[in-house]
Design a protein around this motif. Structure first.
Motif, PDB file in Angstrom:
ATOM      1  N   LYS A 198       0.823  -1.202   0.000  1.00 61.80           N
ATOM      2  CA  LYS A 198       0.000   0.000   0.000  1.00 61.80           C
ATOM      3  C   LYS A 198       0.862   1.260   0.000  1.00 61.80           C
ATOM      4  N   THR A 199       2.004   1.195   0.689  1.00 57.60           N
ATOM      5  CA  THR A 199       2.890   2.356   0.792  1.00 57.60           C
ATOM      6  C   THR A 199       4.033   2.317  -0.232  1.00 57.60           C
ATOM      7  N   LEU A 242       0.577   8.236  -1.417  1.00 57.58           N
ATOM      8  CA  LEU A 242      -0.272   8.635  -0.289  1.00 57.58           C
ATOM      9  C   LEU A 242      -1.741   8.351  -0.546  1.00 57.58           C
ATOM     10  N   SER A 272      -2.816   5.892  -2.320  1.00 62.58           N
ATOM     11  CA  SER A 272      -2.934   4.419  -2.347  1.00 62.58           C
ATOM     12  C   SER A 272      -3.882   3.943  -3.440  1.00 62.58           C
TER      13      SER A 272
END
Length: 448
Positions: A347-348, A442, A444
């Motif tokens: 996700k990051t 950010l 995602s």
């Protein structure tokens, strides 16, 4: 009127930035005049539909020219002003004028004083990319009313937030109702005869007609129409074929990778500890990927899946719906193969950081097409010609695919947008993608 207002805003912001310098009224008038002249010369007062990044580089070029002219003027006239202070004031002015332009343009757009309404002819991949670019652009002055397409399967659909309004034969009736300012023909592979029919049908009913060429075949950002011995020709060049450009890109890659490793080393150490602590398996996932000129290399990533992921994959692919979705390039939003820490790393995008080592080895770039395993290459780039076109650039840690939606993009969109990147490469495009990447991470969006 709008141009005059924009000039006044720029002059006010310019004088605000230079307000602390001991300048006479006459000098301030001269400096403001040269700034305005440089901005006019830089085509910054036409209210064109430019991306924020395009507008930024135009402002940078005009501001640099203005700085050089002003410094020369002050030197010739023996003004004892600090050169560093001039640079600082100019540097402050650039983000201020960009912010001023943004809010002024958005204010006019919301009041309906600046926007241009658009009907897109063709709801295929090219039309979708065009609509997405407009809707995602912060500096847009265009508003897409909808699509027209003769494909029965697309009737009633919504593409990039814009409805398919009907078929091409409905254009005149819709135009009489909607009164669009522009019609955009987004059918790059249509035959010459069909294109002529479409033009005859729409060109006398709408003030302006735009045509989007085939992105596979044309280097659009460098293309220009020239006249050679009375014959109009389209001239274009591909930046990645220049040894100088390749050298510049390599310097940026190595310098950026070293800086990024220094900055993100604490995060990478933490990620390695968490992966090992969760299940005791290996920290890294090393897999053969397709690289520059379609050659293979071993890409490094932090492991985000369970150690028996291959077995789970074989079971999952027995489901035809899951395999069909994978074939289109869409990842599962809930993937049973992914570990708890792996989901966070994906996700990051922290799982991609070990590929900084691939950049230092010369196998990857900071920006480029996504490095894919052979299975994905076979599914996404079955056409060898397209494969060679896409990987005429080194694969990237980030890329135009990431800042455009990542796993939310379908297969056709990915092919088109990667070809667009390679055909239209420039140092500034890489910088724009690098600046957009943190926003994409950010948000995602498309990160599964």
């Amino acid at each position: 009127l709008f141009t005059a207002l924009q000039i006044l805003i720029d002059i006010a912001l310019y004088n605000l930035c230079f307000s602390l310098m001991p300048l006479t009224f006459e000098v301030r008038v001269f400096l403001s005049g040269t700034m305005t002249a440089c901005f006019v010369f830089g085509r910054l007062y036409g209210f064109r539909n430019m991306e924020l990044w395009d507008e930024t580089i135009y402002v940078l070029k005009a501001s640099l020219l203005n700085l050089l002219v002003n410094v020369l003027y002050l030197y010739v006239n023996k003004f004892t002003l600090s050169f560093s202070a001039m640079i600082i004031c100019s540097a402050i002015f650039i983000p201020l004028t960009l912010a001023g332009r943004y809010f002024f343009r958005m204010g006019l757009f919301k009041l309906g004083l600046l926007s241009k309404s658009v009907i897109i002819i063709g709801a295929g991949t090219t039309g979708e990319i065009f609509a997405k670019n407009i809707t995602d652009s912060s500096f847009t002055i265009r508003k897409v009313l909808g699509f027209l397409d003769d494909d029965p399967a697309k009737q009633g659909l919504t593409i990039s937030g814009c409805p398919v309004l009907g078929k091409l034969e409905d254009f005149r009736n819709l135009q009489a109702e909607l009164n669009a300012d522009e019609a955009v023909i987004a059918m790059p592979t249509v035959s010459r005869e069909r294109l002529a029919e479409i033009l005859n049908m729409i060109e006398d009913a709408v003030p302006r007609v735009l045509y989007i060429p085939d992105m596979y075949m044309l280097t659009t950002s460098t293309a220009s129409i020239r006249n050679i011995d009375g014959m109009p020709v389209i001239s274009s060049s591909q930046g990645l074929l220049s040894p100088v450009n390749l050298f510049i890109k390599s310097v940026i890659d190595y310098a950026g990778a070293i800086i990024a490793l220094i900055i993100f080393s604490p995060v990478m150490l933490w990620a390695a500890w968490r992966i090992k602590h969760e299940d005791g398996g290996p920290v890294f996932f090393i897999q053969e990927r397709t690289g520059w000129k379609a050659k293979h290399f071993m890409a490094y990533k932090f492991r985000t899946m369970h150690t028996n992921a291959d077995e789970i994959t074989r079971e999952l692919f027995k489901d035809p719906e899951i395999f069909a979705a994978y074939k289109e390039g869409n990842k599962m939003k809930v993937d049973p193969r992914v570990t708890k820490i792996g989901a966070f790393l994906r996700k990051t995008s922290i799982d991609e950081l070990p590929q900084l080592l691939n950049i230092l080895k010369g196998e990857m770039s900071l920006v480029g097409p996504r490095p894919l395993p052979q299975l994905d290459i076979d599914l996404l780039y079955s056409d060898e010609y397209v494969l060679k076109k896409v990987y005429a650039a080194k694969p990237g840690l980030t890329g135009i695919w990431q800042v455009s939606g990542r796993s939310d993009l379908d297969a056709d969109f990915r092919r088109e947008i990667n070809c667009y990147y390679v055909h239209n490469w420039s140092v500034w495009l890489d910088i724009a993608i690098l600046l957009k990447t943190p926003i994409a991470v950010l948000s995602s969006k498309g990160a599964y």
